[in-house]
Design an enzyme around this catalytic site. Sequence first.
Site, mmCIF file in Angstrom:
data_model
loop_
_atom_site.group_PDB
_atom_site.id
_atom_site.type_symbol
_atom_site.label_atom_id
_atom_site.label_comp_id
_atom_site.label_asym_id
_atom_site.label_seq_id
_atom_site.Cartn_x
_atom_site.Cartn_y
_atom_site.Cartn_z
ATOM 1 N N CYS A 312 0.846 -1.568 0.114
ATOM 2 C CA CYS A 312 0.126 -0.352 0.134
ATOM 3 C C CYS A 312 0.671 0.868 0.201
ATOM 4 C CB CYS A 312 -0.819 -0.090 1.122
ATOM 5 S SG CYS A 312 -1.832 -2.009 1.370
ATOM 6 N N ARG A 408 -11.894 0.563 -5.809
ATOM 7 C CA ARG A 408 -11.598 0.151 -4.722
ATOM 8 C C ARG A 408 -11.708 1.393 -3.667
ATOM 9 N NH1 ARG A 408 -7.510 -1.690 -1.214
ATOM 10 N NH2 ARG A 408 -8.887 -2.718 0.305
HETATM 11 P P1 XMP Z 1 -1.383 -7.176 3.228
HETATM 12 O O1 XMP Z 1 0.623 -6.707 3.496
HETATM 13 O O2 XMP Z 1 -1.175 -8.401 4.044
HETATM 14 O O3 XMP Z 1 -2.064 -6.026 2.585
HETATM 15 O O4 XMP Z 1 -0.586 -7.559 2.260
HETATM 16 C C1 XMP Z 1 -3.351 -7.091 2.332
HETATM 17 C C2 XMP Z 1 -3.888 -5.691 2.627
HETATM 18 O O5 XMP Z 1 -3.962 -4.496 1.392
HETATM 19 C C3 XMP Z 1 -5.248 -3.932 1.098
HETATM 20 N N1 XMP Z 1 -4.947 -3.581 -0.146
HETATM 21 C C4 XMP Z 1 -4.120 -2.393 -0.410
HETATM 22 N N2 XMP Z 1 -4.309 -1.056 0.167
HETATM 23 N N3 XMP Z 1 -3.454 0.272 -1.877
HETATM 24 C C5 XMP Z 1 -3.341 0.136 -0.603
HETATM 25 O O6 XMP Z 1 -3.708 0.761 0.186
HETATM 26 C C6 XMP Z 1 -3.321 -1.202 -2.312
HETATM 27 O O7 XMP Z 1 -2.756 -1.378 -3.898
HETATM 28 C C7 XMP Z 1 -3.069 -1.911 -1.698
HETATM 29 N N4 XMP Z 1 -4.016 -3.539 -2.010
HETATM 30 C C8 XMP Z 1 -4.376 -3.820 -1.265
HETATM 31 C C9 XMP Z 1 -6.457 -4.915 1.541
HETATM 32 O O8 XMP Z 1 -6.848 -4.379 2.167
HETATM 33 C C10 XMP Z 1 -6.036 -6.227 1.892
HETATM 34 O O9 XMP Z 1 -6.480 -7.068 2.064
#
Ligand code: XMP
Length: 494
Positions: A312, A408
């Site tokens: 993120c 999203r």
């Molecule tokens: P982890 O740390 O498990 O996080 O890899 C997965 C979660 O991250 C969120 N998510 C995003 N948040 N930009 C964001 O700010 C993104 O591109 C993105 N893609 C996923 C989402 O809540 C996921 O479950």
Amino acid sequence: SLGEVFGGSKAHSGYTYDDIIVLPGEIDFGVESVTLESKVTRKISLRTPFVSSPMDTVTEATMAIGMAQHGGLGIIHYNMPIEDQVAEVRKVKTYKNGFISDPVVLAPHNTLSDLDAVKEKYGHYGIPVTIDGRLHSKLVGIVTKRDVDFQEDRSVLVDSVMTKDVVTIQEPVTLAQANARLADCKKGKLPVVNADGELVSLISRTDLRKARDYPLSTVAASGSLLCGAAVGTRPNDRIRLAALVEAGVDVVVLDSSQGDSCFQKDMVRWIKSTYPLLQVIGGNVVTRQQAKHLIDAGVDGLRVGMGVGSICTTQVVCACGRPQASAVYAVASYANSRGVPVIADGGVGNTGHIIKALMLGASCVMMGSMLAGTDEAPGEYFFQDGVRLKRYRGMGSLEAMSQGSDKRYFASQAKVKVAQGVSGTVPDKGPLATYIPYLRQGIAHGFQDMGVRDLDEMTSRAASGAIRVELRSPAAQKEGGVHGLHNYVLRTHA
Ligand code: XMP
């Protein structure tokens, strides 16, 4: 106590998992007495408190099946056309342990070269043949290695070599019955047909030997595996949702990086009045106020986390978000008082983080990067610098948004696309069958160190202040990891 560390409503600092450490309690039981049963929504319990993220490099049918078999839940992503997402949900809902529910099928007019291509791609012979080469059509034969061994001419039609007198078994059939029939007939493959002789699924001798029980499975009353799916919150997502409900989805996640919007609240109210039995997870939220709005609208579960995922960049780009431990504590202490379970989403990098999330009041964790390198994640492994990797990307990365996930981030109408995530790779984690038991066991050891046998005990001790937490200085955090070695090998489980 947790309240002292996180400062209640007067908090001015935010903390995350690595900032805090839990002081040990007293152990008076063995680690095998620990159970991890928890809730993911008001009405759905899990034996393993893990949910896989609705991301296009994490959860499609194979991951959702594996998660449910090991006691968790998979949420199928929606960065694909409606019919494709529906097909993924159907695969999970119709999955039967030991049965191949989407076998490769050939038609009589296919040639042996077509058969060679199938063998090359899937590595096996024993292909059922139906009248038009599709599943759910009339079974007319099976083509095995023995049928084609001495055929030099690969332009020959499957029809002229296939075995037409096929040993089959008719639905409904249990795995035990199928097992007995396979033992009896000594064949490698056993097609399952319906009363009209149409091919429904396939059973393979090699798979049967591998088939095992999954005592932790997350199943519906009907016996099917539970399946979640994500949708957006725009009016046309109602069409997608209706199709998913038709396919049997059990829980829907309203996927938004900032859940406290009129769009999401309208969607929650509409779902609750249209499909009262469907469990709805709202989010994402990081404050009590956001949580209150979505709970008032009617959600059955809340997803907590903003900008803390490993991929993120939301906090960098938008200045909004919250360190995850503070977010989980703030939202869970409020949501739990209203009977709504909280899923701590993002930023989980090890079993210690999972234990801390649960201790802070989360009922389960959602993981992206932790699961992205497993066999069950979409995509193929590849090698880079001698390391076996899979791709993993944020749904807010430009690459993912170009396929539709910009919804999203409320960015589908925007002329300029601003990325809120990156795209990268993660190392091979092997199959869920070894990875999930490792995570479960690590958590059980943590519970035992804290002197708690289950989540209820943890929650009540945390609330009474019996579980004590301290903040860690940067030096203390360094001390808590491996340090002072010239180099070392990190092996996490055996
Ligand atoms: P982890 O740390 O498990 O996080 O890899 C997965 C979660 O991250 C969120 N998510 C995003 N948040 N930009 C964001 O700010 C993104 O591109 C993105 N893609 C996923 C989402 O809540 C996921 O479950």
